[in-house]
Design an enzyme around this catalytic site. Sequence first.
Site, PDB file in Angstrom:
ATOM      1  N   VAL A 128       0.834  -1.202   0.000  1.00 37.55           N
ATOM      2  CA  VAL A 128       0.000   0.000   0.000  1.00 37.55           C
ATOM      3  C   VAL A 128       0.866   1.249   0.000  1.00 37.55           C
ATOM      4  O   VAL A 128       0.583   2.244  -0.672  1.00 37.55           O
ATOM      5  CB  VAL A 128      -0.961  -0.002   1.204  1.00 37.55           C
ATOM      6  CG1 VAL A 128      -1.658   1.353   1.351  1.00 37.55           C
ATOM      7  CG2 VAL A 128      -2.000  -1.093   1.043  1.00 37.55           C
TER       8      VAL A 128
ATOM      9  N   GLU B 167      -1.902   5.503  -4.483  1.00 41.84           N
ATOM     10  CA  GLU B 167      -3.309   5.209  -4.786  1.00 41.84           C
ATOM     11  C   GLU B 167      -4.036   6.371  -5.453  1.00 41.84           C
ATOM     12  O   GLU B 167      -4.972   6.158  -6.223  1.00 41.84           O
ATOM     13  CB  GLU B 167      -4.057   4.816  -3.503  1.00 41.84           C
ATOM     14  CG  GLU B 167      -3.694   3.455  -2.957  1.00 41.84           C
ATOM     15  CD  GLU B 167      -2.440   3.494  -2.084  1.00 41.84           C
ATOM     16  OE1 GLU B 167      -2.015   2.435  -1.618  1.00 41.84           O
ATOM     17  OE2 GLU B 167      -1.892   4.609  -1.879  1.00 41.84           O
TER      18      GLU B 167
ATOM     19  N   ASP C 166      -4.199  19.455 -42.982  1.00 43.30           N
ATOM     20  CA  ASP C 166      -4.957  19.751 -44.188  1.00 43.30           C
ATOM     21  C   ASP C 166      -4.656  21.191 -44.610  1.00 43.30           C
ATOM     22  O   ASP C 166      -4.244  22.004 -43.785  1.00 43.30           O
ATOM     23  CB  ASP C 166      -6.450  19.573 -43.884  1.00 43.30           C
ATOM     24  CG  ASP C 166      -7.306  19.636 -45.126  1.00 43.30           C
ATOM     25  OD1 ASP C 166      -6.808  19.297 -46.205  1.00 43.30           O
ATOM     26  OD2 ASP C 166      -8.475  20.044 -45.016  1.00 43.30           O
TER      27      ASP C 166
ATOM     28  N   ASP D  37     -10.834  17.298 -42.420  1.00 43.30           N
ATOM     29  CA  ASP D  37     -12.242  17.702 -42.349  1.00 43.30           C
ATOM     30  C   ASP D  37     -13.148  16.870 -43.230  1.00 43.30           C
ATOM     31  O   ASP D  37     -14.363  16.990 -43.155  1.00 43.30           O
ATOM     32  CB  ASP D  37     -12.401  19.177 -42.733  1.00 43.30           C
ATOM     33  CG  ASP D  37     -11.875  19.472 -44.132  1.00 43.30           C
ATOM     34  OD1 ASP D  37     -11.524  18.528 -44.859  1.00 43.30           O
ATOM     35  OD2 ASP D  37     -11.802  20.667 -44.499  1.00 43.30           O
TER      36      ASP D  37
ATOM     37  N   ASP E 136     -10.362  11.912 -44.940  1.00 40.44           N
ATOM     38  CA  ASP E 136      -9.386  12.041 -43.858  1.00 40.44           C
ATOM     39  C   ASP E 136      -9.636  11.059 -42.711  1.00 40.44           C
ATOM     40  O   ASP E 136      -8.778  10.896 -41.841  1.00 40.44           O
ATOM     41  CB  ASP E 136      -9.419  13.470 -43.283  1.00 40.44           C
ATOM     42  CG  ASP E 136      -8.997  14.513 -44.299  1.00 40.44           C
ATOM     43  OD1 ASP E 136      -8.029  14.251 -45.032  1.00 40.44           O
ATOM     44  OD2 ASP E 136      -9.634  15.574 -44.358  1.00 40.44           O
TER      45      ASP E 136
ATOM     46  N   ASN F  71       5.808   8.468  -1.618  1.00 38.88           N
ATOM     47  CA  ASN F  71       5.604   7.038  -1.386  1.00 38.88           C
ATOM     48  C   ASN F  71       6.908   6.313  -1.057  1.00 38.88           C
ATOM     49  O   ASN F  71       6.917   5.384  -0.247  1.00 38.88           O
ATOM     50  CB  ASN F  71       4.957   6.408  -2.629  1.00 38.88           C
ATOM     51  CG  ASN F  71       3.469   6.637  -2.668  1.00 38.88           C
ATOM     52  OD1 ASN F  71       3.021   7.756  -2.915  1.00 38.88           O
ATOM     53  ND2 ASN F  71       2.690   5.611  -2.401  1.00 38.88           N
TER      54      ASN F  71
ATOM     55  N   ASN G 215      -1.771   9.440   0.959  1.00 41.08           N
ATOM     56  CA  ASN G 215      -1.785   9.241  -0.494  1.00 41.08           C
ATOM     57  C   ASN G 215      -3.049   9.777  -1.162  1.00 41.08           C
ATOM     58  O   ASN G 215      -3.001  10.297  -2.278  1.00 41.08           O
ATOM     59  CB  ASN G 215      -1.654   7.748  -0.812  1.00 41.08           C
ATOM     60  CG  ASN G 215      -0.270   7.211  -0.479  1.00 41.08           C
ATOM     61  OD1 ASN G 215       0.628   7.961  -0.124  1.00 41.08           O
ATOM     62  ND2 ASN G 215      -0.111   5.898  -0.576  1.00 41.08           N
TER      63      ASN G 215
END
Length: 851
Positions: A273, A278, A320, A594, A598, A660, A688
């Site tokens: 843990v 987490e 484009d 567009d 495409d 941690n 956490n």
Amino acid sequence: MSPNDVVKALGGDAVAGLSPQDAEQRLRRYGRNEIESDEPHRWIDAVWRQARDPLVVILLVAAGASAALGERIDAAAIAAIVVLNAAVSFFQEWRAEKALAALASLIAPSARVERGGGVHDVPAAEIVPGDIVVLKGGDRVPADLKLIEAVEFAADESPLTGESAPAVKTARADADDAELTERGSLAHAGTIVVSGRGRGVVVAIGAATEFGRIASLAAGVRREPTPLQKRLGRLSRTLGLIALGVGISILVVGVATGRPAFEMFMTAVSLAVAAVPEGLPAVVALSLALGVRAMAKRKALVRRLRAAETLGSATVICTDKTGTLTTGVMTLDRLETAAGAARPPFRAVGVVDEEVVAALQTAAICNDAGFDDAGRAIGAPTEAALLTAARAAGVDAARAASRIAETPFTSDRKMMSVIVAADGGRAEHLKGAPERVIALAGFERRGGQARALDADGRRAWEARASAMAGEGLRVIALAVRSVSASGEAAGDYELLALAGLKDPPRPTARAAVETALRAGVRVIMITGDSADTAAAIARDVGLRGGVVTASDLDDRDSSSWADIAVLARATPEHKLRLIQRLQTAGEVVAMTGDGVNDAPALKKADIGVAMGVRGVDAAKAAADIVLLDDDFSTIVAAMKEGRRQDDNIRRFVLFLLAGNFGEVIAVCAGLVVGGPLILTPPQILWINLITDGATALALGLERAEPDVMDRPPRSPDRSILDTAALRVTLTIGAALGAITVTAFYVSSSAGLLFAQTVAFSLLVAVQQGLVLSFRSFKSPLSRLGWFSNPWLLFAIGAALVLQTAAVYAWPLTTLLGTRPLPWAAVGWIVLAAVPFVVVPEVAKHVRARRR
């Protein structure tokens, strides 16, 4: 095949159309004129995407283990984080889909069809092969048609082919091997009639149309994981292996040294843990969601949550041309008269050169465009551009109303002529292809007089037309001559001018391209236009590199691709092939588009960007981001936002991992010396999820650093925990662990609960001070501004208030196993946190001075 042969082959009737009974039978036989979406948006899909995240899998395992051990509060807290993570992602995607749901379908909702000798409006989905469809200007073509009648018929095929100029259509037979852009007798589903009228027999519906073929191509493309997903996936697997390895090692060593197996199993779970952040999945999801809101303010609608960060990681933008780099509106660039070039804006009549006035009058009279109630020109783009230029110059086109006769433009004739009443007589105005009009001209207008035009003069005009075409202009020649009342010509045509038209670059395009290039992002323009037209726009917007056509693509080896800046005459297959080659070379590709053509490339690209104004539904459905203003500069602005998110995600991931690692060291230290747990599982979850989670989320709101667009994008293969990041994480984590262990044993004489509360509170206080240093790894706070991220200050304050409640308020004291601390202890905790703020800032100042 000829139009009549097609009608016969389909068993149709070119005069009366199908009978209602025949149409009903064909509907049952061929099915409806629809294309099924291959990607319906379902809530279960969004949840499943989150459940497959490796870090979420680890959390689910941790929640299950906690529940099995009777730690129901821990299990519920971890499960709540998983649910929150999935909910945030789903809600964002649902909002984006809801915004797109209002957009019209590509296939027209209804169409006019000849059946049983009459014309009827029928749902487009019920059109069948053999039906005769009637079309006029402004209609959307409902299916693939073979034209059996076409009068001045032109269609905008840009959604399908990428060609910006309208395609002129005629009723004829085409060559068997004609390319899509050369099929002059076919009107394709999804294209729009811009001028004229016509009738056509339905030859393909639904998935059998050209649009359906491209949709099938898009359906076969598999989406690749985003760079962030790859990085977090690698990080999750690493963390999972570390947590599993450390847990098993502790369990084995503890049992081997004679400790109870159940106690050591609980300890191993506690360590696992401690090793897993987490709150990370939820913090990432919430941070991306907040980034999505920021992108929406920049006119970019994000459909998939992690697409926001991916744009910041792009190394190549395949864009484009029409409507993205350019305005998407054809305009008159200049008139080339015998006296020279004249450019808009033209001045009022009476001041403008007589040659220009005469040319604009012919352009306005020999013209089928018009103005709507709002004053916007409507009609074929080239004719609308000429009419707009004439009105802007004050040239009166009212004489067009007195049109006596006309000869329409055809693909064979390549000219249009109109006869009108003029000065007590009649005049014929001619507009068309330069090579045709110049060949018919016997005079040129110079100084208000008609001057004879010989062969050398014609060659000079032809050279000017070629030079204009070389600049990417669409060139139209304008001429006029007198005719008798009987319609006989009174003389040769008098050449007035050459009109050069183009779709001009957006005002913001060049600066946006320069910003992208400066940021280390390669820009490639992909278009269906000719190489000359594409090259001219590329020069205007500042693109650097070579121009190749799609037919050249297969002949180039991979080593020669580095200099490509423009791909002209591109088909959907070529766009897809280009993106695949770029991705194989390790590039992160953003693709804009567009049109229907495409869609496959948008889906294959690492990040697909569709146009919200001009884009069709097929393009929007395949894209990850939809631009609400179709502007290339919006892509670059969104890229900056994506880089800001990428930097911030890296900051808070390292911040959480460092914390941690400190927790793991604290837990391991207690086990090594044979003592009690320095931090309990509920305390670790509190840090956490509650205190560190809030500040990490606020860290995700940090502003972009000034040089964010002056450096190359982060490599997709570069891990979040690279060598430098690992060094920072281990160093800070070790310092956090050391001071937590020291505080625990120094205060242990006052009892276990007191010592655990001191260690617990000290770790929270130190991390809340330390988060200020994670705002930037190189710029000190004095340069960033202490109050430039007020949300972070608010989060730190809230975390400290919550921690105070955890120490002094019931029921938190019972749930977390704490006891109230005297104010003297609180003072020592504050003093211990000060170095974790001061030392990193001093180090950054020293490095800044060295730089």
